[in-house]
Design a protein around this motif. Sequence first.
Motif, PDB file in Angstrom:
ATOM      1  N   ALA A  26       0.814  -1.220   0.000  1.00  0.00           N
ATOM      2  CA  ALA A  26       0.000   0.000   0.000  1.00  0.00           C
ATOM      3  C   ALA A  26       0.845   1.266   0.000  1.00  0.00           C
ATOM      4  O   ALA A  26       0.547   2.227  -0.730  1.00  0.00           O
ATOM      5  CB  ALA A  26      -0.945  -0.007   1.192  1.00  0.00           C
ATOM      6  N   THR A  52       0.844   4.059  -2.971  1.00  0.00           N
ATOM      7  CA  THR A  52       0.440   5.436  -2.655  1.00  0.00           C
ATOM      8  C   THR A  52       1.506   6.430  -3.105  1.00  0.00           C
ATOM      9  O   THR A  52       1.193   7.530  -3.586  1.00  0.00           O
ATOM     10  CB  THR A  52       0.193   5.587  -1.144  1.00  0.00           C
ATOM     11  OG1 THR A  52      -0.801   4.658  -0.738  1.00  0.00           O
ATOM     12  CG2 THR A  52      -0.282   6.992  -0.814  1.00  0.00           C
ATOM     13  N   LEU A  78      -8.386  10.937  -3.165  1.00  0.00           N
ATOM     14  CA  LEU A  78      -8.002   9.898  -2.209  1.00  0.00           C
ATOM     15  C   LEU A  78      -9.095   9.606  -1.172  1.00  0.00           C
ATOM     16  O   LEU A  78      -8.958   8.681  -0.378  1.00  0.00           O
ATOM     17  CB  LEU A  78      -6.714  10.296  -1.480  1.00  0.00           C
ATOM     18  CG  LEU A  78      -5.423  10.232  -2.302  1.00  0.00           C
ATOM     19  CD1 LEU A  78      -4.276  10.881  -1.550  1.00  0.00           C
ATOM     20  CD2 LEU A  78      -5.079   8.791  -2.653  1.00  0.00           C
ATOM     21  N   LEU A 103     -10.509   5.954  -0.635  1.00  0.00           N
ATOM     22  CA  LEU A 103      -9.597   5.077   0.093  1.00  0.00           C
ATOM     23  C   LEU A 103      -9.792   5.246   1.597  1.00  0.00           C
ATOM     24  O   LEU A 103      -9.875   4.260   2.350  1.00  0.00           O
ATOM     25  CB  LEU A 103      -8.155   5.399  -0.296  1.00  0.00           C
ATOM     26  CG  LEU A 103      -7.039   4.686   0.483  1.00  0.00           C
ATOM     27  CD1 LEU A 103      -7.073   3.197   0.202  1.00  0.00           C
ATOM     28  CD2 LEU A 103      -5.676   5.271   0.121  1.00  0.00           C
ATOM     29  N   THR A 159      -6.837  -4.866  -6.540  1.00  0.00           N
ATOM     30  CA  THR A 159      -6.834  -3.417  -6.752  1.00  0.00           C
ATOM     31  C   THR A 159      -5.440  -2.905  -7.115  1.00  0.00           C
ATOM     32  O   THR A 159      -5.309  -1.983  -7.920  1.00  0.00           O
ATOM     33  CB  THR A 159      -7.345  -2.671  -5.508  1.00  0.00           C
ATOM     34  OG1 THR A 159      -6.567  -3.042  -4.367  1.00  0.00           O
ATOM     35  CG2 THR A 159      -8.795  -2.997  -5.240  1.00  0.00           C
ATOM     36  N   PHE A 165      -9.526   2.933  -5.563  1.00  0.00           N
ATOM     37  CA  PHE A 165      -9.170   3.429  -4.231  1.00  0.00           C
ATOM     38  C   PHE A 165     -10.149   2.915  -3.173  1.00  0.00           C
ATOM     39  O   PHE A 165      -9.752   2.532  -2.066  1.00  0.00           O
ATOM     40  CB  PHE A 165      -9.130   4.952  -4.203  1.00  0.00           C
ATOM     41  CG  PHE A 165      -7.846   5.550  -4.706  1.00  0.00           C
ATOM     42  CD1 PHE A 165      -6.625   4.963  -4.426  1.00  0.00           C
ATOM     43  CD2 PHE A 165      -7.846   6.723  -5.455  1.00  0.00           C
ATOM     44  CE1 PHE A 165      -5.437   5.512  -4.871  1.00  0.00           C
ATOM     45  CE2 PHE A 165      -6.661   7.285  -5.910  1.00  0.00           C
ATOM     46  CZ  PHE A 165      -5.457   6.676  -5.621  1.00  0.00           C
ATOM     47  N   MET A 177      -9.525  -0.725  -2.509  1.00  0.00           N
ATOM     48  CA  MET A 177      -8.265  -0.873  -1.786  1.00  0.00           C
ATOM     49  C   MET A 177      -8.468  -0.595  -0.299  1.00  0.00           C
ATOM     50  O   MET A 177      -8.000  -1.356   0.565  1.00  0.00           O
ATOM     51  CB  MET A 177      -7.210   0.080  -2.350  1.00  0.00           C
ATOM     52  CG  MET A 177      -5.848  -0.045  -1.666  1.00  0.00           C
ATOM     53  SD  MET A 177      -4.638   1.170  -2.262  1.00  0.00           S
ATOM     54  CE  MET A 177      -4.451   0.633  -3.951  1.00  0.00           C
ATOM     55  N   GLY A 178      -9.174   0.482   0.023  1.00  0.00           N
ATOM     56  CA  GLY A 178      -9.456   0.799   1.421  1.00  0.00           C
ATOM     57  C   GLY A 178     -10.309  -0.263   2.088  1.00  0.00           C
ATOM     58  O   GLY A 178     -10.107  -0.593   3.262  1.00  0.00           O
TER      59      GLY A 178
END
Length: 529
Positions: free
Chosen positions: A294, A298, A320, A323, A357, A377, A380-381
Amino acid sequence: MTTPAVSSGRIPEAVHRRRWAILGVLMLSLLIVVLDNSILNVAIKTISTPAPTGLGATQSELEWAINAYTLVFAGLLFTAGLLGDRLGRKKVLLGGLAVFGIGSALAAESGSPAQLILFRALMGLGAAFVMPATLAVLMNVFERDEQPKAIGLWAGGVGIAIAIGPITGGVLLDHFWWGSVFLVNVPIVLIALALMMWLVPDSRDPNPGRIDPIGVVLSIVGLVLLVYGIIKGGELADFTDTTVLATIAAGLAVLAAFVIVEKRSDHPSIDVTYFKNKVFSAAIAAIALVFFAAMGVTFFSVFYTQSVRGYSPLETGVLLLPLAAAQLVFAPRARLLVDRFGNRATTTAGMFVLAVTLAAFAVLDAGTPIWALEVVFFLMGTGMAHIMTPVSVVIMQALPREKAGSASALSNTFRQVGGALGIAILGSVLSTSYRNGIEDKLGPVPPGLRDTAGESIEATLGVAARLGPRGEALIGPANDAFLHAMHVTALCGAVVALLGTVLVAVFLPGRAEGPKQGEEQREAVVAAE
């Protein structure tokens, strides 16, 4: 107001009544530490811009600005946890916050990349004493049955920081100089200090461990040498260089010596015997691999949104948000899935979603609809939220309450080391791939500027701007080279996340049946192999 101390025994009623207010103060302290890094994510492009807008930092200097903080943080976390156990977690929290605030003020006034790296290291020193103490205090003011819920909310504080950090950074950069992204920490620190002195009780381990200065020095030196070699290899685009290989080998040798010293010590910084247990080791490794992937992704996503897509720092902060929102929404609720499906299923699914992702970044280009990036995003979160909460509970409940500082330090040490190696390794992959892709396109650049122009997309675009009309021909090749480098780097991150998926699927405990589920899960972790 004087707050009663909390020991490893029964929680005082006065403390128990205000436990949720105490959790709020602990989350504010955590928010400060995480907020700084999430703000920095949108500021790295600005800092790489030549003065007076930024500091003209190269990509390797940007990596060190992040990793100087991270390596000091990781190297001192366990010692900070032990000091909290010995001196009192509240005292350590107050001191750590004060140092962090001073480091933030100094970083804001940095006159060069070298000064910024130094003051970021000072901030890492302060943060190292904040992070383990917050979780240790949490474990001491909540009864065992409420700990998973409290840890979920504590982890949700990370989501809040990730959410507001980039937007805050974007607003500050739109209206003030780059140093404002560090100066904003100071008033938050002052508020947190005041609330902490008023609400938070002190606690300590009645039988604290001894400090291990040799272990601390070996761990920091080994990690710095290893990361330096990796970053240098990416900077040179040559990992066969003698200096690079020698530095990496020296780092690995020092880390091997660290393990040997810790195994033989009667007061180790890290009790390596914990890692004989496969469940505990898998949980720690999962944290490291999540942040490896991650943090590396980022790092390059900011250059994708700002350098390739042309978004401002504030717009990047808004981009962002999905996320952060996903982590904020799902981190406190992940425990519900653990209750229903177990740690293994929940964490494996989260790791797989993260891998997918990361791989999705390999298909993004300059014309990809921005909503597609937002979906990536958000997913991914979501994946990260369903990894961090269950894994944190497994780790924290593996040790007795009075050892909470040690458990927290172990968890955060491997998270920070994973993140540092992710930025170093994936950043070096990005740098090497970019340099190889742009080298043969630098014909219009004067010989004295070619090496500088090949360092990163920002360096190439900076040189193109200096060349005027002659430099316009570099913009397209720079974007193409960066996109190719981003695709390669994203796939590397996806492979790491897939490795983590297999790891947790094999070793984490499954669903425990019956009312004693929490205790059985704990026994699965701490049982000797």
